[in-house]
Structure formats: structure tokens, C-alpha cells
Enzyme design. Structure first.
Site, PDB file in Angstrom:
ATOM      1  CG  HIS A  55      -0.358   0.086   2.539  1.00 60.74           C
ATOM      2  ND1 HIS A  55       0.403  -0.924   3.083  1.00 60.74           N
ATOM      3  CD2 HIS A  55      -0.395   1.058   3.483  1.00 60.74           C
ATOM      4  CE1 HIS A  55       0.800  -0.582   4.293  1.00 60.74           C
ATOM      5  NE2 HIS A  55       0.338   0.627   4.549  1.00 60.74           N
ATOM      6  CG  HIS A  57       0.114   4.452   4.778  1.00 58.25           C
ATOM      7  ND1 HIS A  57      -0.556   3.807   5.791  1.00 58.25           N
ATOM      8  CD2 HIS A  57      -0.755   5.375   4.275  1.00 58.25           C
ATOM      9  CE1 HIS A  57      -1.783   4.317   5.904  1.00 58.25           C
ATOM     10  NE2 HIS A  57      -1.929   5.258   5.001  1.00 58.25           N
ATOM     11  CG  ASP A  59       4.978   3.109   7.456  1.00 55.85           C
ATOM     12  OD1 ASP A  59       4.071   3.438   6.668  1.00 55.85           O
ATOM     13  OD2 ASP A  59       4.790   2.316   8.399  1.00 55.85           O
ATOM     14  CG  HIS A  60       4.248   0.067   4.309  1.00 54.20           C
ATOM     15  ND1 HIS A  60       4.140  -1.266   4.631  1.00 54.20           N
ATOM     16  CD2 HIS A  60       3.791   0.747   5.391  1.00 54.20           C
ATOM     17  CE1 HIS A  60       3.625  -1.381   5.844  1.00 54.20           C
ATOM     18  NE2 HIS A  60       3.408  -0.170   6.325  1.00 54.20           N
ATOM     19  CG  HIS A 111      -3.836   0.270   7.066  1.00 46.46           C
ATOM     20  ND1 HIS A 111      -3.749   0.814   8.326  1.00 46.46           N
ATOM     21  CD2 HIS A 111      -2.678   0.607   6.432  1.00 46.46           C
ATOM     22  CE1 HIS A 111      -2.607   1.457   8.448  1.00 46.46           C
ATOM     23  NE2 HIS A 111      -1.938   1.343   7.315  1.00 46.46           N
ATOM     24  CG  ASP A 131       0.713  -1.338   7.999  1.00 47.75           C
ATOM     25  OD1 ASP A 131       1.631  -2.155   8.198  1.00 47.75           O
ATOM     26  OD2 ASP A 131       0.901  -0.110   7.961  1.00 47.75           O
ATOM     27  CG  HIS A 169       4.188  -1.853  11.530  1.00 52.41           C
ATOM     28  ND1 HIS A 169       5.018  -0.756  11.647  1.00 52.41           N
ATOM     29  CD2 HIS A 169       3.405  -1.621  10.451  1.00 52.41           C
ATOM     30  CE1 HIS A 169       4.742   0.098  10.675  1.00 52.41           C
ATOM     31  NE2 HIS A 169       3.770  -0.407   9.934  1.00 52.41           N
TER      32      HIS A 169
END
Length: 255
Positions: A55, A57, A59-60, A111, A131, A169
Site C-alpha cells: 500500500h 503509506h 513507511d512502506h 487500512h 498493515d 510491524h
């Protein structure tokens, strides 16, 4: 044989590294930061040939541009124009091959709306779920609805028991502490919490989990059970599995 190892990033992210025993070609999943990936590749003389994105985001995806420029891997992800450097945009029911392993794409919105998971049948089955599903928990609803996330988790929980769950995570201990509140009397969860605490005390990851275990200990996969429904009812509506899920997710956000 395909092996999977974590590359820690930020405070609690895992970038998953896939490799074959007989080749220097590797793939990574959700590289939020390029630096730890580059360090490992250069140290071990590995060739990054594929990147999987679940996805959008940051942090990915934050390390994607640098990795694409440096190594020119084949980048596979959801059909979201906000994710740059994608070579292959896939949706529900599509397939791709990574290091000789066939992966099925599962749409798992909730998410985020673009969220996908990568599932590879075999021995053992592998699930890279970003996530959406965590060990003992699930992702926050930033873009999707409770209905979407509940359906996504229902699909994932129907996978074979031995499916290894590679979440993105290290949230397991916090999730299991909430699970104690959501379902106080669950001996399997308590045993798992003890195991995970020991692992973290030794600075070891608690992941991967597996689907069979998650069905036993994860309250978000247990919303049809009387024990979870009863506890959820103290926080809001719990007359159906969906309403129980929505109440649990809202409770977890405040926990």
C-alpha cells in the site's frame, strides 16, 4: 528453497527480504527506508531483482525511489498512481512470479483503500499482508470502513492454518495486551504472550505468526465468539460479528 528474513527499519517496521538458497537474486517487501536494504545488499553481495508493495503509506514506500534508481528491480504493487516507480500494477485475483514462486494478489482494503496482500501457496504458504493483519491485531482504518476491514480479515483467516503471516510491524506485544482485555480467558493467547515477551527480551522478532495461531488468539478474527462479543458489548454495539469488529477496532484506537 525460498527463505524470508526481516530487515528492521524505523522503530518497529520490518522490510521482508526473500531469497533463494541457490541464487544471489532477492526481493524485498515494503521498503519504507532504502538505507538498511542497501547496507544488507552491499554487505552480502545480493542482487535486488523484485520489490513488492502492499500500500501507499510512506513507511512502506519511502525507500522505493532510491532502490529503483540504484538497482532497477521489477516493482509490483497496487494500482495507485500515487505510488511511483511501479512496473506492474495488480489487483484482486491477479498473479505474479517472484523468485520462482507464484503469488496471488488479494485485495484487502480497510487500512487503506489500495491495500493488497501477496499470498503464495506451497510448503509453507506465505502471506505478506502489510498493515492489514498483525499478530494479535489488525491495522487502523485510515481510509476504509469497518465492513471492508472485516471482510478482508475474514478472507485472510480462511487461508490454511500453516500460512506464515509476515506483517509489516512489530506490534505483537501491544496487540496481545489489548487481546487480554478483549478476551480475558484465553489460555492459548496467554501462552503466546509469554513466548513473544521472551522473544522481545532477546531482541528477536515475534514474526512470522501463522493463520492457525491467529484464529486462536487474535480477537479481531474471533468476533463471532461469545467471549469477545460479551466484552465488546461493554464498549458499544456487538449484536453481529461486524458490529463487534467495529466496536473492537474503536476500542483498540482508544486503548
Amino acid at each position: 528453497m525460498l527463505s524470508v528474513t526481516p530487515i528492521p527499519a524505523f522503530s518497529d517496521n520490518y522490510i521482508w527480504l526473500l531469497r533463494q538458497d541457490t541464487s544471489n537474486d532477492v526481493a524485498v517487501v515494503d521498503p519504507g527506508d532504502a538505507a538498511p536494504v542497501v547496507e544488507l545488499l552491499e554487505r552480502e553481495g545480493l542482487d535486488l531483482t523484485s520489490v513488492l508493495i502492499t500500500h501507499h503509506h510512506h513507511d512502506h514506500t519511502g525507500g522505493l525511489a532510491e532502490l529503483a534508481k540504484r538497482y532497477a528491480p521489477h516493482v509490483i504493487g497496487p494500482d495507485n498512481p500515487d505510488i511511483k516507480a511501479l512496473d506492474e500494477r495488480l489487483g484482486d485475483g491477479d498473479e505474479c512470479r517472484v523468485l520462482g514462486r507464484r503469488f496471488e494478489i488479494m485485495a484487502v482494503p480497510g487500512h487503506t483503500l489500495d491495500h493488497i496482500a501477496f499470498f503464495a501457496a506451497g510448503t509453507p504458504p506465505l502471506l505478506f499482508c502489510g498493515d492489514t493483519l498483525f499478530s494479535g491485531g489488525c491495522g487502523r482504518l485510515f481510509e476504509g470502513t469497518p465492513e471492508q476491514m472485516h471482510e478482508a480479515l475474514t478472507r485472510l483467516s480462511a487461508l490454511p492454518d500453516d500460512t506464515l503471516v509476515f506483517a509489516a510491524h512489530e506490534y505483537t506485544l501491544a496487540n496481545l495486551r489489548f487481546a487480554q482485555a478483549a478476551e480475558p480467558d484465553n489460555p492459548a493467547r496467554d501462552r503466546y504472550l509469554s513466548e513473544c515477551q521472551q522473544a522481545r527480551d532477546l531482541a528477536r522478532p515475534t514474526l512470522p505468526s501463522n493463520i492457525g495461531r491467529e484464529r486462536q488468539i487474535n480477537p479481531f478474527l474471533r468476533v463471532s465468539g461469545e467471549a469477545v462479543r460479551t466484552r465488546a458489548a461493554t464498549q458499544g454495539a456487538a449484536d453481529t460479528p461486524l458490529n463487534t469488529f467495529a466496536t473492537l477496532r474503536s476500542w483498540k484506537d482508544r486503548f
